[in-house]
Scaffold this motif. Structure first.
Motif, PDB file in Angstrom:
ATOM      1  N   TYR A   8     -32.096   9.452-100.475  1.00 51.74           N
ATOM      2  CA  TYR A   8     -32.112  10.489-101.505  1.00 51.74           C
ATOM      3  C   TYR A   8     -33.315  11.419-101.381  1.00 51.74           C
ATOM      4  O   TYR A   8     -33.683  12.103-102.325  1.00 51.74           O
ATOM      5  N   TYR A  14     -29.217  17.480-103.456  1.00 48.88           N
ATOM      6  CA  TYR A  14     -30.309  17.117-104.365  1.00 48.88           C
ATOM      7  C   TYR A  14     -31.640  17.181-103.626  1.00 48.88           C
ATOM      8  O   TYR A  14     -32.632  17.734-104.132  1.00 48.88           O
ATOM      9  N   HIS A  17     -34.970  19.320-104.596  1.00 45.94           N
ATOM     10  CA  HIS A  17     -36.200  18.601-104.936  1.00 45.94           C
ATOM     11  C   HIS A  17     -37.351  19.022-104.029  1.00 45.94           C
ATOM     12  O   HIS A  17     -38.450  19.346-104.506  1.00 45.94           O
ATOM     13  N   GLY A  33     -27.854  23.987-102.753  1.00 42.61           N
ATOM     14  CA  GLY A  33     -27.321  22.686-103.118  1.00 42.61           C
ATOM     15  C   GLY A  33     -25.806  22.739-103.057  1.00 42.61           C
ATOM     16  O   GLY A  33     -25.163  23.375-103.896  1.00 42.61           O
ATOM     17  N   ALA A  42     -24.333  19.220-104.909  1.00 39.60           N
ATOM     18  CA  ALA A  42     -25.560  18.429-105.067  1.00 39.60           C
ATOM     19  C   ALA A  42     -25.321  17.215-105.965  1.00 39.60           C
ATOM     20  O   ALA A  42     -24.722  17.311-107.035  1.00 39.60           O
ATOM     21  N   LEU A  67     -26.391  15.248-108.557  1.00 47.33           N
ATOM     22  CA  LEU A  67     -27.337  15.356-109.660  1.00 47.33           C
ATOM     23  C   LEU A  67     -26.867  14.516-110.842  1.00 47.33           C
ATOM     24  O   LEU A  67     -25.667  14.396-111.097  1.00 47.33           O
ATOM     25  N   THR A  79     -27.444   7.431-113.245  1.00 47.81           N
ATOM     26  CA  THR A  79     -27.574   7.549-111.793  1.00 47.81           C
ATOM     27  C   THR A  79     -26.820   6.446-111.070  1.00 47.81           C
ATOM     28  O   THR A  79     -26.615   5.355-111.595  1.00 47.81           O
ATOM     29  N   TYR A 127     -36.742   8.170-111.261  1.00 48.61           N
ATOM     30  CA  TYR A 127     -35.854   9.287-111.598  1.00 48.61           C
ATOM     31  C   TYR A 127     -36.608  10.388-112.330  1.00 48.61           C
ATOM     32  O   TYR A 127     -36.492  11.568-111.983  1.00 48.61           O
ATOM     33  N   SER A 176     -36.673  14.176-110.878  1.00 44.69           N
ATOM     34  CA  SER A 176     -35.506  14.917-111.357  1.00 44.69           C
ATOM     35  C   SER A 176     -35.715  16.421-111.199  1.00 44.69           C
ATOM     36  O   SER A 176     -36.751  16.955-111.598  1.00 44.69           O
ATOM     37  N   VAL A 177     -34.722  17.098-110.646  1.00 43.90           N
ATOM     38  CA  VAL A 177     -34.844  18.550-110.489  1.00 43.90           C
ATOM     39  C   VAL A 177     -34.760  19.266-111.827  1.00 43.90           C
ATOM     40  O   VAL A 177     -35.184  20.431-111.935  1.00 43.90           O
ATOM     41  N   ASP A 193     -24.144  19.900-112.010  1.00 48.47           N
ATOM     42  CA  ASP A 193     -24.495  21.086-111.228  1.00 48.47           C
ATOM     43  C   ASP A 193     -24.415  22.341-112.087  1.00 48.47           C
ATOM     44  O   ASP A 193     -25.245  23.254-111.966  1.00 48.47           O
TER      45      ASP A 193
END
Length: 262
Positions: free
Chosen positions: A110, A151, A155, A169, A172, A174, A181, A192, A196-197, A223
């Protein structure tokens, strides 16, 4: 009677096992991504296979490159070979295409710094500087990825936005909260939250961002929320979370990176 009881218990166990395997309980797993069928016709591009810090990496150098660098990150279980498709080579045959480096993130990294390794730091501090020297590229770098790699691209770009000209992405992977998750995507809830974005919106807004997802993809809602927070358009195309979807839109993806990083 006891035979009926045993039979009923067996049915219940089978149902529980099936529910567990299918990811019930709110977990949307990024399933292993099928590898794209590799193309034998590179359209004049040079495919370079090399090793960096024990990992097997792949680069594609188009015949008429603009010497920009594009980094692509693969999905769960796919490896960098995922991108060696006819669609990629056809798109890169256009004049002014970037040098594309397809990095190796293992089966389930990841792409963030975690207990299994400093994956994001590897991309930023080792793989990109090495590729720039190795292939004599110039200017800022484009970065994108598929599923897990989508992702990862978002990130990594958020960690050092001034180094990148664009980020993409593609479907992605997410999740909007730690409890949703997929198993193994993050070490724990703290991991996480750190990565996290959704907490990096201000950083990502400094970039040219592309987001797309299939209309049948389970990651569509997450997304879409990221797109809303970034005030960017989410491209929704027919399809699911599979190679047919990504290969069918690869020319569009590469056109975005070429345009954003020219």
């Amino acid at each position: 009677m006891w035979r009926h009881g045993i039979r009923a218990a067996g049915v219940m166990l089978a149902v529980v096992a099936m529910l567990s395997f299918s990811g019930c309980g709110g977990h949307k797993a990024a399933q292993p991504v099928p590898k794209a069928p590799q193309s034998s016709d590179t359209k004049g591009a040079r495919v370079v296979r090399y090793t960096l810090d024990g990992r097997n990496e792949i680069a594609v150098v188009p015949r008429k490159t603009n010497r920009r660098l594009l980094v692509l990150l693969h999905g769960v279980g796919a490896g960098p070979e995922q991108f060696l498709s006819n669609q990629v080579f056809t798109a890169l045959a256009q004049p002014g295409s970037p040098v594309v480096v397809m990095l190796n993130g293992g089966d389930h990294s990841y792409w963030h710094d975690r207990n299994s390794g400093e994956w994001a730091s590897m991309v930023l501090n080792r793989a990109i500087p090495d590729a720039r020297r190795r292939f004599h590229t110039k200017g800022k770098v484009g970065i994108g990825g598929i599923s897990m790699g989508g992702y990862g691209a978002l990130h990594i770009a958020s960690l050092r936005p001034n180094a990148f000209c664009a980020v993409g992405g593609h479907s992605a992977a997410l999740w909007r909260r730690a409890g949703a998750t997929a198993p193994g995507a993050f070490d724990n809830a703290d991991d996480y939250r750190r990565n996290s974005v959704f907490t990096k919106i201000g950083k990502l807004k400094k970039l040219n961002v592309w987001l797309d997802v299939g209309d049948q993809d389970s990651f569509r809602d997450a997304d879409a929320e990221l797109a809303r927070k970034l005030s960017v358009h989410l491209h929704v195309f027919p399809g699911g979370h599979d190679s047919a979807y990504w290969n069918g839109h690869m020319a569009i993806y590469l056109a975005f990176y070429k345009r954003a990083c020219s």
